[in-house]
Scaffold this active site. Structure first.
Site, PDB file in Angstrom:
ATOM      1  N   GLY A  29     -23.480  -2.314  74.668  1.00 40.65           N
ATOM      2  CA  GLY A  29     -24.750  -2.823  75.172  1.00 40.65           C
ATOM      3  C   GLY A  29     -25.608  -3.411  74.065  1.00 40.65           C
ATOM      4  O   GLY A  29     -26.117  -4.524  74.170  1.00 40.65           O
ATOM      5  N   ASN A  89     -19.608 -10.792  52.802  1.00 41.86           N
ATOM      6  CA  ASN A  89     -19.087  -9.430  53.009  1.00 41.86           C
ATOM      7  C   ASN A  89     -17.608  -9.415  53.391  1.00 41.86           C
ATOM      8  O   ASN A  89     -17.031  -8.339  53.531  1.00 41.86           O
ATOM      9  CB  ASN A  89     -19.861  -8.710  54.128  1.00 41.86           C
ATOM     10  CG  ASN A  89     -21.367  -8.857  54.032  1.00 41.86           C
ATOM     11  OD1 ASN A  89     -22.027  -9.312  54.967  1.00 41.86           O
ATOM     12  ND2 ASN A  89     -21.935  -8.495  52.878  1.00 41.86           N
ATOM     13  N   ARG A  94     -18.722 -12.170  42.462  1.00 39.98           N
ATOM     14  CA  ARG A  94     -19.802 -11.201  42.700  1.00 39.98           C
ATOM     15  C   ARG A  94     -19.677 -10.562  44.082  1.00 39.98           C
ATOM     16  O   ARG A  94     -19.960  -9.380  44.256  1.00 39.98           O
ATOM     17  CB  ARG A  94     -21.178 -11.849  42.508  1.00 39.98           C
ATOM     18  CG  ARG A  94     -21.581 -12.859  43.552  1.00 39.98           C
ATOM     19  CD  ARG A  94     -22.918 -13.508  43.185  1.00 39.98           C
ATOM     20  NE  ARG A  94     -23.465 -14.329  44.233  1.00 39.98           N
ATOM     21  CZ  ARG A  94     -23.011 -15.533  44.592  1.00 39.98           C
ATOM     22  NH1 ARG A  94     -21.948 -16.036  43.981  1.00 39.98           N
ATOM     23  NH2 ARG A  94     -23.586 -16.215  45.554  1.00 39.98           N
ATOM     24  N   HIS A  95     -19.200 -11.336  45.044  1.00 39.77           N
ATOM     25  CA  HIS A  95     -19.031 -10.771  46.380  1.00 39.77           C
ATOM     26  C   HIS A  95     -17.829  -9.821  46.422  1.00 39.77           C
ATOM     27  O   HIS A  95     -17.883  -8.771  47.058  1.00 39.77           O
ATOM     28  CB  HIS A  95     -18.890 -11.885  47.417  1.00 39.77           C
ATOM     29  CG  HIS A  95     -20.136 -12.705  47.575  1.00 39.77           C
ATOM     30  ND1 HIS A  95     -21.376 -12.133  47.738  1.00 39.77           N
ATOM     31  CD2 HIS A  95     -20.344 -14.046  47.584  1.00 39.77           C
ATOM     32  CE1 HIS A  95     -22.294 -13.081  47.839  1.00 39.77           C
ATOM     33  NE2 HIS A  95     -21.697 -14.248  47.734  1.00 39.77           N
ATOM     34  N   GLY A 148     -24.443  -3.233  70.673  1.00 38.79           N
ATOM     35  CA  GLY A 148     -23.575  -3.508  69.523  1.00 38.79           C
ATOM     36  C   GLY A 148     -23.725  -2.462  68.434  1.00 38.79           C
ATOM     37  O   GLY A 148     -22.966  -2.467  67.459  1.00 38.79           O
ATOM     38  N   GLY A 208     -23.838   1.221  68.647  1.00 38.61           N
ATOM     39  CA  GLY A 208     -22.949   2.396  68.669  1.00 38.61           C
ATOM     40  C   GLY A 208     -21.527   2.037  68.289  1.00 38.61           C
ATOM     41  O   GLY A 208     -20.873   2.744  67.506  1.00 38.61           O
ATOM     42  N   ASP A 246     -17.143  -1.320  75.516  1.00 41.07           N
ATOM     43  CA  ASP A 246     -17.389  -0.301  76.538  1.00 41.07           C
ATOM     44  C   ASP A 246     -17.792  -1.042  77.820  1.00 41.07           C
ATOM     45  O   ASP A 246     -17.700  -2.276  77.906  1.00 41.07           O
ATOM     46  CB  ASP A 246     -18.422   0.731  76.062  1.00 41.07           C
ATOM     47  CG  ASP A 246     -19.845   0.183  76.010  1.00 41.07           C
ATOM     48  OD1 ASP A 246     -20.038  -1.026  76.216  1.00 41.07           O
ATOM     49  OD2 ASP A 246     -20.773   0.987  75.753  1.00 41.07           O
ATOM     50  N   HIS A 247     -18.279  -0.268  78.819  1.00 40.84           N
ATOM     51  CA  HIS A 247     -18.668  -0.883  80.096  1.00 40.84           C
ATOM     52  C   HIS A 247     -19.818  -1.884  79.902  1.00 40.84           C
ATOM     53  O   HIS A 247     -19.870  -2.913  80.582  1.00 40.84           O
ATOM     54  CB  HIS A 247     -19.075   0.199  81.098  1.00 40.84           C
ATOM     55  CG  HIS A 247     -20.143   1.118  80.588  1.00 40.84           C
ATOM     56  ND1 HIS A 247     -19.894   2.052  79.592  1.00 40.84           N
ATOM     57  CD2 HIS A 247     -21.459   1.243  80.888  1.00 40.84           C
ATOM     58  CE1 HIS A 247     -21.017   2.708  79.326  1.00 40.84           C
ATOM     59  NE2 HIS A 247     -21.981   2.233  80.095  1.00 40.84           N
TER      60      HIS A 247
HETATM   61  C1  RB5 Z   1     -24.146   2.420  77.097  1.00 38.34           C
HETATM   62  O1  RB5 Z   1     -25.114   2.684  78.060  1.00 38.34           O
HETATM   63  C2  RB5 Z   1     -24.801   2.081  75.767  1.00 38.34           C
HETATM   64  O2  RB5 Z   1     -25.368   3.210  75.217  1.00 38.34           O
HETATM   65  C3  RB5 Z   1     -23.807   1.446  74.832  1.00 38.34           C
HETATM   66  O3  RB5 Z   1     -23.260   0.310  75.415  1.00 38.34           O
HETATM   67  C4  RB5 Z   1     -24.326   1.001  73.471  1.00 38.34           C
HETATM   68  O4  RB5 Z   1     -25.471   0.220  73.599  1.00 38.34           O
HETATM   69  C5  RB5 Z   1     -24.459   2.062  72.460  1.00 38.34           C
HETATM   70  O5  RB5 Z   1     -24.833   1.829  71.303  1.00 38.34           O
END
Ligand code: RB5
Length: 142
Positions: free
Chosen positions: A65, A98, A132-133, A67, A69, A7-8
């Protein structure tokens, strides 16, 4: 082929990682986002996860931001084992134990120098193949 997306919040780190992959001679496909304009991380996490799950790409790298979400999103796609890593020990262990197929990074948490070392560790560490893995991995999707 490595699928990469952010994302941004992860855009700037994604640019650094792509430059690093190019230096290493590794092929990648950028699934966006393509600017620092605010956007929704599930779009990019899902696009990378679907490319890996479909076999179009062997591995994926996803960045937001924190990692968090983007890794939650990717792990909703069947067959995906996305690992959020902030250190090289975890990156090595998640490949060995994993067989993680996607690496998630938090650009607001992990600096670019460490992030590139984590990327290299993730890409260069093979799955152990231990029984096992393999058993535990198959239990994830039961
Ligand atoms: C964006 O502001 C932020 O919420 C996103 O990058 C991330 O951290 C979500 O989990």
């Amino acid at each position: 082929m490595i699928a990469i997306g952010s994302d941004h919040g992860g855009f700037a780190l994604k640019q650094e990682i792509m430059a690093h992959l190019e230096k290493r001679g590794l092929e990648y496909k950028d699934y966006g986002t393509y600017s620092e304009e605010s956007c929704d991380y599930p779009v990019y996490g899902r696009a990378v996860a679907k490319a890996v799950a479909a076999g179009e790409c062997e591995r994926g790298i996803i960045i937001c931001g924190t990692g968090i979400g983007i890794s939650i999103t990717a792990n909703k796609v069947p067959g995906i084992r996305a690992a959020l890593c902030g250190d090289c020990f975890s990156a090595k262990a998640t490949r060995e134990h994993n067989d993680a197929n996607i690496l998630a990074l938090g650009a607001r948490v992990t600096g670019p120098g460490l992030a590139l070392q984590i990327v290299d560790t993730f890409l260069d560490t093979p799955f152990s193949g231990d029984e096992r893995h393999m058993r535990r991995i198959s239990m994830i999707e039961e």
